[in-house]
Design an enzyme around this catalytic site. Sequence first.
Site: not given
Ligand SMILES: Cc1cc2nc3c(=O)[nH]c(=O)nc-3n(C[C@H](O)[C@H](O)[C@H](O)COP(=O)(O)O)c2cc1C
Ligand SMILES: CCCCCCC(=O)C(=O)O
Length: 382
Positions: A126, A150, A176, A255, A279
């Site tokens: 990320s 991002y 994303t 994404k 997401h």
């Molecule tokens: C704590 C957390 C932080 C996340 N941070 C990002 C991120 O920085 N960038 C991003 O594209 N998706 C982020 N996601 C989304 C994940 O890439 C993904 O789309 C999602 O967790 C998939 O679903 P699942 O948790 O049910 O497997 C985050 C998800 C979680 C749970």
């Molecule tokens: C505005 C973007 C902040 C994203 C922080 C990380 C993320 O993707 C999440 O789901 O939490």
Amino acid sequence: MTRKKSNDSFLQTMSSSTDEQFPINFKALEEKASTLLSKGAFGYIQSGAGGEETLQKNTSSFSKLSIVPRFLNDVSTVDTSITLFGRTYPQPFLLAPVGMLKLAHEDAEIAAAKAAAEYGIPYIQSTVSSYSIEQIAAETGTSPKWFQLYWSNNKEISYNMVRRAEKAGYEAIVLTVDTVMLGWREEDLRNQFSPLKLGLGKANYETDDVFLAGLPNKEEETIIQGIVDNIHHPTLNWADVAELKKRTSLPILLKGILHPDDALLAIQNGIDGIIVSNHGGRQLDGVVSSIDALPAIVNAVNKQIPVLLDSGIRRGADIIKAIALGADAVCIGRPYVYGLAAGGQLGVEKVIDGFIQETSISMALTGVAKAQDLRNVTIVNS
Ligand SMILES: Cc1cc2nc3c(=O)[nH]c(=O)nc-3n(C[C@H](O)[C@H](O)[C@H](O)COP(=O)(O)O)c2cc1C
Ligand SMILES: CCCCCCC(=O)C(=O)O
């Protein structure tokens, strides 16, 4: 890097899955993580946006789909490998980008990336990581890594981060598109919890010359405020995507695609792949589950570019269902984050190992010996 384990042997499979110390499935792992993490950190990871309709749907939609297996095929050897952008990977899943992993463990993304490297599985880092692109590259050498971008309000910062990822040997860029601003996350509002404001996602910014050049000073507070100001990017549009494509030789995936017309626009704008994702139910509540959105998108894309999927993958059978419905691969999010919380790098490895074993067994019991043949599997709504 040598692969730690493979799923070639079912004997090996059985012996390591009897480990009593480590939670055997997602539910148990989530419970374990809830006992280890602070209320704020666990709530941030676990919760979804709004009334969590989409969070629930992400798993209930998988439950409504049933695999119709075929028998009397030789499944003595199961080949789970897949090919994306000309590279072959040993498993049909990747680790999704999850930001600010110091939330779960001090070793954060380094532990997750090292665990993925042990199995030759691509790790998607990320933008808002607790360790920088260069730190992770230094710790993991040539193992497959993709960089999730991002978009920044200052486009030059975005271009610079992509350049840094390219220089560090990352193999693809994941832009994303569903997070132009943060979703309405009630658990975090209740807990008054923001890991971004705690500085857990600053590593790639505090090491970025272009970002730093735009700040009045390099104090911690200034950097964090600079990130908060930069990361909300509601102006992001197709022209930006087309321009980004011109600026890198790496494949770019979008994404967060949920509509077939956006998938087609991605192709028209030269994009190399998409990740069907909501997401993990963390952005707009009430949106369609990824697995329900998948068939129409696969139909529209018509094999022109790879289609990946995330949100709600909890076990091997979910991977079978997603690939049978046309995904080329899937990404896993929360399961490995809980593994990280429970045991650092080893915890992530255990989660990966569980997915490898369950996927392999599920393929064999579906009657399929090669991942590429999963597309022929019949799935019914029930
Ligand atoms: C704590 C957390 C932080 C996340 N941070 C990002 C991120 O920085 N960038 C991003 O594209 N998706 C982020 N996601 C989304 C994940 O890439 C993904 O789309 C999602 O967790 C998939 O679903 P699942 O948790 O049910 O497997 C985050 C998800 C979680 C749970
Ligand atoms: C505005 C973007 C902040 C994203 C922080 C990380 C993320 O993707 C999440 O789901 O939490």
